[in-house]
Write a protein that holds these residues in place. Structure first.
Motif, PDB file in Angstrom:
ATOM      1  N   MET A 240       1.008  -0.858   0.043  1.00 44.90           N
ATOM      2  CA  MET A 240      -0.141   0.096   0.579  1.00 44.90           C
ATOM      3  C   MET A 240       0.584   1.204   0.045  1.00 44.90           C
ATOM      4  O   MET A 240       2.020   1.214   0.448  1.00 44.90           O
ATOM      5  CB  MET A 240      -0.943  -0.230   1.095  1.00 44.90           C
ATOM      6  N   LEU A 241       0.460   2.395  -0.796  1.00 46.34           N
ATOM      7  CA  LEU A 241       0.764   3.245  -1.007  1.00 46.34           C
ATOM      8  C   LEU A 241       0.829   4.411   0.549  1.00 46.34           C
ATOM      9  O   LEU A 241      -0.713   4.259   0.957  1.00 46.34           O
ATOM     10  CB  LEU A 241       0.698   3.991  -2.239  1.00 46.34           C
ATOM     11  N   ILE A 242       1.576   5.251   1.545  1.00 51.85           N
ATOM     12  CA  ILE A 242       1.746   5.503   2.917  1.00 51.85           C
ATOM     13  C   ILE A 242       2.050   7.476   2.579  1.00 51.85           C
ATOM     14  O   ILE A 242       3.237   7.322   1.966  1.00 51.85           O
ATOM     15  CB  ILE A 242       1.765   5.091   4.100  1.00 51.85           C
ATOM     16  N   ARG A 243       1.706   8.308   2.987  1.00 48.35           N
ATOM     17  CA  ARG A 243       2.212   9.687   3.073  1.00 48.35           C
ATOM     18  C   ARG A 243       2.310  10.343   3.850  1.00 48.35           C
ATOM     19  O   ARG A 243       1.535  10.315   5.070  1.00 48.35           O
ATOM     20  CB  ARG A 243       1.050  10.188   2.440  1.00 48.35           C
ATOM     21  N   SER A 244       3.598  11.277   4.232  1.00 40.83           N
ATOM     22  CA  SER A 244       2.941  12.055   5.770  1.00 40.83           C
ATOM     23  C   SER A 244       3.738  13.410   5.566  1.00 40.83           C
ATOM     24  O   SER A 244       4.633  13.568   4.253  1.00 40.83           O
ATOM     25  CB  SER A 244       4.434  12.156   6.261  1.00 40.83           C
ATOM     26  N   GLU A 245       2.728  14.327   6.260  1.00 44.75           N
ATOM     27  CA  GLU A 245       3.155  15.895   6.191  1.00 44.75           C
ATOM     28  C   GLU A 245       3.807  16.303   6.895  1.00 44.75           C
ATOM     29  O   GLU A 245       4.965  17.425   5.956  1.00 44.75           O
ATOM     30  CB  GLU A 245       1.510  16.593   6.089  1.00 44.75           C
ATOM     31  N   ASP A 246       4.244  15.677   8.136  1.00 43.08           N
ATOM     32  CA  ASP A 246       5.675  16.271   8.470  1.00 43.08           C
ATOM     33  C   ASP A 246       6.491  14.738   9.007  1.00 43.08           C
ATOM     34  O   ASP A 246       7.395  15.249   9.502  1.00 43.08           O
ATOM     35  CB  ASP A 246       4.919  16.626   9.744  1.00 43.08           C
ATOM     36  N   GLY A 247       6.839  14.129   7.783  1.00 43.03           N
ATOM     37  CA  GLY A 247       7.933  12.947   8.402  1.00 43.03           C
ATOM     38  C   GLY A 247       7.235  11.913   9.744  1.00 43.03           C
ATOM     39  O   GLY A 247       8.341  10.893   8.972  1.00 43.03           O
ATOM     40  N   LYS A 248       6.196  11.932  10.494  1.00 39.53           N
ATOM     41  CA  LYS A 248       6.132  11.785  11.592  1.00 39.53           C
ATOM     42  C   LYS A 248       5.245  10.678  11.592  1.00 39.53           C
ATOM     43  O   LYS A 248       4.760   9.871  11.788  1.00 39.53           O
ATOM     44  CB  LYS A 248       6.791  12.419  12.692  1.00 39.53           C
ATOM     45  N   ALA A 249       4.006  11.456  11.012  1.00 40.48           N
ATOM     46  CA  ALA A 249       2.288  10.416  11.397  1.00 40.48           C
ATOM     47  C   ALA A 249       2.084  10.418   9.440  1.00 40.48           C
ATOM     48  O   ALA A 249       2.398  11.321   8.607  1.00 40.48           O
ATOM     49  CB  ALA A 249       1.353  11.209  12.131  1.00 40.48           C
ATOM     50  N   TRP A 250       2.060   8.890   9.388  1.00 34.65           N
ATOM     51  CA  TRP A 250       2.032   8.401   8.702  1.00 34.65           C
ATOM     52  C   TRP A 250       0.398   7.967   7.840  1.00 34.65           C
ATOM     53  O   TRP A 250      -0.316   7.481   8.227  1.00 34.65           O
ATOM     54  CB  TRP A 250       2.806   7.432   7.905  1.00 34.65           C
ATOM     55  N   ASP A 251      -0.053   7.973   6.601  1.00 32.30           N
ATOM     56  CA  ASP A 251      -1.563   7.873   6.676  1.00 32.30           C
ATOM     57  C   ASP A 251      -1.461   6.627   5.392  1.00 32.30           C
ATOM     58  O   ASP A 251      -0.483   7.174   4.698  1.00 32.30           O
ATOM     59  CB  ASP A 251      -2.670   8.822   6.573  1.00 32.30           C
ATOM     60  N   THR A 252      -2.294   6.038   5.129  1.00 29.91           N
ATOM     61  CA  THR A 252      -3.063   5.353   3.975  1.00 29.91           C
ATOM     62  C   THR A 252      -3.520   6.197   2.653  1.00 29.91           C
ATOM     63  O   THR A 252      -3.846   6.960   3.038  1.00 29.91           O
ATOM     64  CB  THR A 252      -3.449   4.359   4.091  1.00 29.91           C
ATOM     65  N   VAL A 253      -2.840   6.066   1.954  1.00 24.05           N
ATOM     66  CA  VAL A 253      -3.126   6.819   1.072  1.00 24.05           C
ATOM     67  C   VAL A 253      -4.187   6.380  -0.614  1.00 24.05           C
ATOM     68  O   VAL A 253      -5.373   6.284  -0.915  1.00 24.05           O
ATOM     69  CB  VAL A 253      -1.675   7.323  -0.736  1.00 24.05           C
TER      70      VAL A 253
END
Length: 457
Positions: A240-253
Motif C-alpha cells: 500500500m502507498l502511505i504519505r506524511s506531511e511532517d515525516g512523523k505521522a503517516w496515513d494510507t493513500v
C-alpha cells in the motif's frame, strides 16, 4: 624598491612653486582622494601532477589574475578579491594596475610612517600579507586609507575532502537505512528489529541526532522513501502507498495495488507493480508506462533512483537496481533505466541502458546500491557484490559523466579509507550545500568537493 615619501612631496611642491611664478596661469589642485580600480597582473602558480612513471612532478605556470577582480569598497575602505586565486599561487611579487585620483603609497599594517612606499606600475608588490594603501589628494590637503587583502585558496578545489561526523549508537543494530535531506534537516529512517524508527539532525553539523516519534510505519519499506509535491511517500505494508506531511505521522493513500515506489519528478510518482512500470499524479490512479525494452530487464531489488534537471533543461530520472540472483545468476552489472522529457512533455518512454559487450564500465551489481547526483555527475556506491566477490563493500565511488551509461572510478571521488570493506547497512544523500552524506549503522561521513564549499560558511 623603497622610495622616500619626502622625495615626491618636494617634487610636487617644486612644481607648485614654478607654477606660482606664472602670472598669466592659475593652477587649482583637487582635494579628491580615492582609488577607483585595482587590478592584479600575472601571477605564478606551482602545479603538481603525476608523471607517466607514477611519480609526483611539479612545474610553474603563469596566469593573468585580472580574471579574479579586486573589488574596491568605497564605503568601508577595503580592497579584496571575492573569488580567491587558485591554490599555490605565488603573490609575493606581483605587478598591479591602480587607478586613483591622487598619489598612492602603501605599507604593512603596524609599520611606521617611514615604511611608506610609493606605488609604481612597474614595481612588483608583496601581497602575501594585508597592506594599507593610502591616496593623497593632488593638493595634499586630504588622504584616504584602504585595507587591501589578496585572497588565495588554501585548498585544492578539485579535491574531495571527507570529515567523520560521529559514530552512531541509536541505530547501530539497523538492518536497513534510508537518508533524506528534507526541510533543512537530515532525516534517517531505520529498520531495527522489525520496527521503523526515525532520527533527525540539524544541518550543517549532522551530529545532534534526536529520535522522533512516528505512527503508521508498521512494516513500511523505508528504502522507497520519496519526496513528491512537499510530502513524503513510502510503500507500506502489503504494497500500500502511505504519505506524511511532517515525516512523523503517516496515513494510507491507497490500497488494492501492490506498488513498490521508486521515484518522483515534478509531475508524477513512479512505481513497480506486477513486473511493470507505473505512474500516478496523486497515488490513487495509476497508468502503465511505456518501456523501450522487455520488462524482464527491470530491477527487482536494491533499487535506487535520482531525479534531476540537466543543463539543457531536460528532466531526467535515473533508476538503478539488480535482478534476482537465483533467476539471473549470470548478471555482471546492475540494471539501469532512464526516463527523460522536456518541461513541455507530460509523459515519456523509459529507456534501458542494456549492457553492451564493449561497455567495460557498467554500473556494478552491489548490495544496497545507492546513486546520488553530485556536481553534474552521478555517483554510485554500495556494499559487496551481489552473487559474487568482484567488489568488496565500499570498494569505490563509481562516477558517471554520461547520465548513467558508463561508471568509472577516478582520483577525485574516493571513499574514506575507514569505510572500505565494511559490509553494513548504509544510505547516501546530498544536501543543498553540496555535502555528500554517507550514513551507516557504524559511522557517519560528510564529504564535499572543495571548490563547491568555497564561500559557504
Amino acid at each position: 624598491m623603497r622610495k622616500s615619501i619626502l622625495l615626491w612631496s618636494f617634487t610636487v611642491l617644486s612644481v607648485l612653486l614654478v607654477c606660482s611664478c606664472k602670472d598669466d596661469d592659475e593652477v587649482v589642485l583637487s582635494s579628491d582622494c580615492y582609488i577607483s580600480s585595482f587590478t592584479l597582473g600575472n601571477v605564478k602558480r606551482m602545479i603538481t601532477t603525476v608523471n607517466t612513471a607514477g611519480r609526483d612532478t611539479s612545474y610553474m605556470i603563469s596566469y593573468s589574475a585580472s580574471y579574479f577582480p579586486m573589488t574596491v569598497n568605497q564605503l568601508d575602505g577595503t580592497i579584496a578579491n571575492k573569488d580567491s586565486l587558485p591554490i599555490n599561487s605565488k603573490v609575493n611579487a606581483v605587478l598591479a594596475s591602480v587607478e586613483a585620483s591622487g598619489t598612492v603609497v602603501y605599507r604593512k599594517p603596524g609599520d611606521g610612517d617611514d615604511a611608506w612606499r610609493t606605488y609604481s606600475a612597474s614595481d612588483s608588490i608583496d601581497f602575501t600579507t594585508p597592506l594599507i594603501f593610502r591616496v593623497y589628494s593632488p593638493d595634499y590637503t586630504a588622504s584616504r586609507d584602504y585595507a587591501l587583502q589578496v585572497n588565495v585558496h588554501r585548498q585544492d578545489g578539485d579535491v574531495f575532502t571527507w570529515k567523520k561526523v560521529t559514530d552512531p549508537v541509536m541505530w547501530s543494530d539497523a538492518d536497513t537505512l534510508k537518508t533524506r535531506i528534507w526541510n533543512g534537516c537530515l532525516w534517517l529512517y531505520a529498520r531495527i528489529n522489525g520496527n521503523t524508527r526515525l532520527f533527525t539532525a540539524d544541518l550543517p553539523g549532522g551530529d545532534n541526532w534526536v529520535e522522533q516519534p512516528v505512527t503508521g510505519l508498521e512494516k513500511a519499506d523505508v528504502t522507497t522513501l520519496t519526496e513528491f509535491k512537499g510530502h513524503l511517500y513510502m510503500s507500506g505494508a502489503d504494497g500500500m502507498l502511505i504519505r506524511s506531511e511532517d515525516g512523523k505521522a503517516w496515513d494510507t493513500v491507497a490500497t488494492g495495488r501492490d506498488v513498490h515506489l521508486l521515484a518522483a519528478d515534478r509531475i508524477s510518482l513512479y512505481a513497480l507493480s506486477d513486473g511493470r512500470m507505473w505512474r500516478s499524479v496523486d497515488g490513487l490512479v495509476w497508468e502503465e508506462e511505456d518501456l523501450d525494452d522487455v520488462s524482464a530487464l527491470l530491477p527487482m531489488r536494491d533499487f535506487s533512483a535520482v531525479s534531476y534537471t540537466q543543463e539543457n533543461g531536460l528532466n531526467r530520472i535515473l533508476l538503478v537496481g539488480n535482478r534476482n540472483v537465483d533467476m539471473y545468476p549470470s548478471d555482471k552489472a546492475a540494471m539501469v533505466w532512464s526516463h527523460s522529457m522536456t518541461a513541455e512533455q507530460e509523459m515519456a518512454r523509459w529507456t534501458c541502458f542494456n549492457v553492451s559487450p564493449d561497455n567495460r564500465y557498467a554500473c556494478p551489481r552491489l548490495h544496497s546500491l545507492n546513486i546520488v547526483r553530485y556536481d553534474d555527475v552521478l555517483l554510485a556506491l554500495g556494499r559487496a557484490s551481489l552473487g559474487g566477490t568482484i567488489y568488496q563493500a565500499f570498494d569505490n565511488l563509481y562516477v558517471s559523466h554520461d547520465n548513467g551509461i558508463t561508471w568509472k572510478t577516478d582520483e577525485v571521488y574516493v571513499l574514506p579509507g575507514e569505510l572500505k570493506g565494511q559490509d553494513v547497512a548504509m544510505s547516501a544523500a546530498v544536501d543543498n550545500e553540496y555535502r555528500l552524506w554517507i550514513v551507516t549503522e557504524k559511522q557517519i561521513w560528510q564529504g564535499r568537493l572543495n571548490r563547491l564549499g568555497f564561500g559557504i560558511r
